[in-house]
Design an enzyme around this catalytic site. Structure first.
Site, PDB file in Angstrom:
ATOM      1  N   GLU A 170      -8.266  -4.976  -7.835  1.00 54.47           N
ATOM      2  CA  GLU A 170      -7.838  -3.831  -7.022  1.00 54.47           C
ATOM      3  C   GLU A 170      -8.015  -2.482  -7.708  1.00 54.47           C
ATOM      4  OE1 GLU A 170      -3.855  -4.868  -5.765  1.00 54.47           O
ATOM      5  OE2 GLU A 170      -4.526  -6.763  -4.900  1.00 54.47           O
ATOM      6  N   ASN A 211     -12.281  -7.943  -7.919  1.00 51.84           N
ATOM      7  CA  ASN A 211     -11.582  -8.478  -6.754  1.00 51.84           C
ATOM      8  C   ASN A 211     -10.803  -7.348  -6.085  1.00 51.84           C
ATOM      9  OD1 ASN A 211     -10.700 -10.951  -5.357  1.00 51.84           O
ATOM     10  ND2 ASN A 211      -8.677 -10.591  -6.247  1.00 51.84           N
ATOM     11  N   HIS A 247      -6.886 -10.552   3.224  1.00 53.93           N
ATOM     12  CA  HIS A 247      -5.530 -10.634   3.802  1.00 53.93           C
ATOM     13  C   HIS A 247      -5.626 -10.027   5.205  1.00 53.93           C
ATOM     14  CE1 HIS A 247      -3.690 -12.039   0.160  1.00 53.93           C
ATOM     15  NE2 HIS A 247      -4.202 -11.045  -0.531  1.00 53.93           N
ATOM     16  N   GLU A 275      -8.355 -14.673  -1.290  1.00 56.63           N
ATOM     17  CA  GLU A 275      -6.910 -14.726  -1.006  1.00 56.63           C
ATOM     18  C   GLU A 275      -6.649 -14.791   0.505  1.00 56.63           C
ATOM     19  OE1 GLU A 275      -4.802 -11.579  -3.062  1.00 56.63           O
ATOM     20  OE2 GLU A 275      -6.001 -11.829  -4.875  1.00 56.63           O
ATOM     21  N   ASP A 277      -5.540 -15.087   4.155  1.00 55.01           N
ATOM     22  CA  ASP A 277      -4.462 -15.414   5.082  1.00 55.01           C
ATOM     23  C   ASP A 277      -4.631 -14.536   6.310  1.00 55.01           C
ATOM     24  OD1 ASP A 277      -3.351 -13.025   3.967  1.00 55.01           O
ATOM     25  OD2 ASP A 277      -2.069 -14.194   2.626  1.00 55.01           O
TER      26      ASP A 277
HETATM   27  O1  G2I Z   1       0.370  -9.236  -2.905  1.00 57.11           O
HETATM   28  C1  G2I Z   1      -0.455 -10.266  -2.473  1.00 57.11           C
HETATM   29  C2  G2I Z   1      -1.620 -10.482  -3.404  1.00 57.11           C
HETATM   30  C3  G2I Z   1      -2.554  -9.292  -3.346  1.00 57.11           C
HETATM   31  N1  G2I Z   1      -3.698  -9.466  -4.221  1.00 57.11           N
HETATM   32  C4  G2I Z   1      -3.406  -9.814  -5.591  1.00 57.11           C
HETATM   33  C5  G2I Z   1      -2.447 -10.992  -5.666  1.00 57.11           C
HETATM   34  O2  G2I Z   1      -2.123 -11.226  -7.009  1.00 57.11           O
HETATM   35  C6  G2I Z   1      -1.220 -10.724  -4.863  1.00 57.11           C
HETATM   36  O3  G2I Z   1      -0.357 -11.858  -5.012  1.00 57.11           O
HETATM   37  C7  G2I Z   1       1.004 -11.628  -4.928  1.00 57.11           C
HETATM   38  C8  G2I Z   1       1.771 -12.906  -5.140  1.00 57.11           C
HETATM   39  O4  G2I Z   1       1.401 -13.841  -4.148  1.00 57.11           O
HETATM   40  C9  G2I Z   1       3.258 -12.628  -5.016  1.00 57.11           C
HETATM   41  O5  G2I Z   1       4.014 -13.784  -5.369  1.00 57.11           O
HETATM   42  O6  G2I Z   1       1.387 -10.675  -5.866  1.00 57.11           O
HETATM   43  C10 G2I Z   1       2.729 -10.290  -5.670  1.00 57.11           C
HETATM   44  C11 G2I Z   1       3.040  -9.114  -6.556  1.00 57.11           C
HETATM   45  O7  G2I Z   1       2.200  -8.028  -6.264  1.00 57.11           O
HETATM   46  C12 G2I Z   1       3.639 -11.484  -5.936  1.00 57.11           C
HETATM   47  O8  G2I Z   1       4.985 -11.148  -5.642  1.00 57.11           O
HETATM   48  C13 G2I Z   1       5.838 -11.080  -6.719  1.00 57.11           C
HETATM   49  C14 G2I Z   1       7.141 -10.505  -6.212  1.00 57.11           C
HETATM   50  O9  G2I Z   1       6.888  -9.225  -5.614  1.00 57.11           O
HETATM   51  C15 G2I Z   1       8.082 -10.350  -7.336  1.00 57.11           C
HETATM   52  O10 G2I Z   1       9.326  -9.916  -6.851  1.00 57.11           O
HETATM   53  C16 G2I Z   1       8.222 -11.666  -8.095  1.00 57.11           C
HETATM   54  O11 G2I Z   1       9.005 -11.489  -9.251  1.00 57.11           O
HETATM   55  O12 G2I Z   1       6.065 -12.332  -7.326  1.00 57.11           O
HETATM   56  C17 G2I Z   1       6.835 -12.188  -8.481  1.00 57.11           C
HETATM   57  C18 G2I Z   1       6.882 -13.517  -9.240  1.00 57.11           C
HETATM   58  O13 G2I Z   1       7.419 -14.530  -8.441  1.00 57.11           O
END
Ligand code: G2I
Length: 470
Positions: A170, A211, A247, A275, A277
């Site tokens: 990003e 990415n 997404h 990714e 969805d």
């Molecule tokens: O945001 C969706 C995706 C966008 N592209 C990059 C990906 O890396 C990103 O993935 C998401 C995860 O699926 C989430 O699980 O990235 C988020 C953070 O930007 C992740 O969320 C975070 C929560 O916001 C936090 O509160 C939490 O502590 O996950 C963390 C770990 O569980």
């Protein structure tokens, strides 16, 4: 309509890497010997084996917590041939304080992948988010060394074990300018080339990716990525692929998706959907799920149509572990599997697009039970509703849809947020009651005016799947 040229074997070396006979054999064996959870039709119709037969992969993302969910892991191991750790390879986990590395969480995901003969995508080395504050607090003169040290250590730890790395994630704003993060602030746009070169030095065989999201169609942001890749290639910087996160919002797969992937592939890089969805406004209707099936089929067909598209990864296994409801309140149902890991129409559509036969779609059984009590007076009523999770997986965020009897209009509610006030209403959890373990119940209620009909609402469905009523 033009006649399709037979495309096998795929010409790109990276695609052939996924046709590995051993992987396919293991997948077929697993498919033949395990219970048919999450699978429709014959043993060889898993997404992973159908995709591999077409020379691409079909992957998913999992986090550590997912490893304890047997419904999820069963589907993941059988249906998907590529795995991306959802959070565990990010900087805040792997180097929480400077020079202290922790690969244990990501190693657990890697070990699941190995057990299930899945390949791994590394995600991600350099990203503005999930970045520990010590990095953004460094004097700019120290950021380059810290970035190179982080990349070198993490890539070295997984040397020879990963298919690819999302080296930079990003980097762009929506208008195509570089995001101003710690890396760009310290090094300008040169941080991208430096990160790629550092990663290549640490593992010469992993495919190195850039990415991003909202670059699926042709727009200022994808133009910026295109120009960056073109410039990197012309300088001999090691960039092997571009990841398109995808997404999507229901019905909004861009019309320029294929042409856009094609122009990147023409630069001599691989492209991947990283990714995927497709979020739906809850409650998901039958029409919405059918549209979603069309969207998934469009994505699969697009990848198959572009030589150089190596594979597709869905972001999460099912609706219960998807990030969408937590980030976009009121939206969800974004994956191919419902909250109980039963295949949705999007699964069947993907199987079909991959040349398989989905057979008859399993009818989802109810995974929720609803009971209610009404207290009515001449022009008003209150209702208490109890929702029970009768499924085998924890519900993280719920939206209970129901139809109010004609003439009822909601005037207030408690323990849930209700919209709209009449007709087909959705009750959505509040911050404190969104999690429902298997067997757990939660109650909410509302007050309404009525014009004579004081019966309970009907047609309850939870996150898109119908509930039983007692
Ligand atoms: O945001 C969706 C995706 C966008 N592209 C990059 C990906 O890396 C990103 O993935 C998401 C995860 O699926 C989430 O699980 O990235 C988020 C953070 O930007 C992740 O969320 C975070 C929560 O916001 C936090 O509160 C939490 O502590 O996950 C963390 C770990 O569980």
């Amino acid at each position: 309509m033009s006649v399709r040229t037979p495309r096998l074997p795929r010409p790109t070396p990276s695609r052939r890497a996924f046709g590995a006979a051993t992987v396919t054999a293991v997948a077929a064996l697993a498919a033949a010997t395990l219970l048919p959870t999450g699978q429709a039709g014959a043993a060889d119709t898993s997404l992973r084996s159908l995709a591999e037969a077409k020379g691409i992969y079909f992957g998913t993302a999992m986090t550590q917590g997912d490893l304890n969910n047997s419904a999820l892991t069963t589907v993941a191991g059988r249906q998907f041939g590529m795995l991306t750790p959802g959070n565990e390879m990010k900087w805040d986990t792997t180097e929480p304080s400077q020079g202290t590395f922790d690969f244990a969480p990501a190693d657990r995901i890697a070990s699941f992948a190995q057990t299930n003969s899945m390949k791994l995508r590394g995600h991600t080395l350099v990203w503005h988010s999930q970045l520990p504050s010590w990095v953004s607090s460094l004097p700019t003169a120290q950021v380059k060394a810290a970035m190179e040290n982080h990349i070198t250590n993490e890539v070295a730890h997984y040397k020879g074990k990963l298919y690819s790395w999302d080296v930079v994630n990003e980097p762009f704003n929506e208008d195509g300018s570089f995001r101003s993060d710690a890396f760009h602030n310290a090094m300008g746009s040169g941080f991208v080339a430096d990160a790629l070169r550092t990663a290549r030095a640490a593992d010469p065989n992993a495919k190195l990716y850039l990415n991003d999201y909202n670059i699926e169609g042709q727009n200022p942001k994808s133009d910026a990525m295109y120009n960056l890749v073109k410039s990197l290639k012309s300088q001999g910087v090691p960039v092997d692929g571009v990841g398109f996160q995808a997404h999507f919002i229901l019905g909004q797969v861009p019309s320029t998706f294929q042409a856009n992937l094609q122009r990147f592939a023409a630069l001599g890089v691989n492209v991947a959907i990283t990714e995927l969805d497709d979020r739906i406004q809850l409650p998901a209707s039958t029409t919405g799920l059918a549209q979603q099936a069309g969207d998934y089929a469009a994505v699969v067909n697009t990848c198959l149509a572009v030589t150089g598209c190596v594979g597709i990864t869905q972001w999460g296994v099912g609706d219960a572990d998807s990030w969408i409801p937590g980030t976009f309140p009121g939206y969800g149902a974004a994956t191919m599997y419902d909250a109980d890991y039963r295949p949705k129409p999007a699964y069947a559509a993907s199987v079909t697009a991959l040349g398989g036969s989905a057979g008859s779609s399993p009818t989802p059984g109810a995974s929720c039970k609803v009971t209610g009590a009404v207290n009515a007076w001449n022009s008003g009523l209150t209702e208490d509703i109890t929702l029970t999770n009768t499924g085998s997986t924890t519900i993280n965020g719920w939206s209970l849809a129901f139809t109010l009897p004609a003439g009822q209009t909601v005037t207030s509610s408690w323990n849930a947020s209700l919209t709209p006030a009449g007709g087909q209403v959705a009750a959505t959890n509040l911050g404190y009651n969104g999690t429902l373990a298997p067997g757990a119940s939660t109650s909410f209620g509302f007050q309404a005016t009525h014009t004579g009909k004081t019966s309970l609402p009907a047609l309850f469905s939870l996150n898109g799947a119908p509930c039983t009523t007692a």
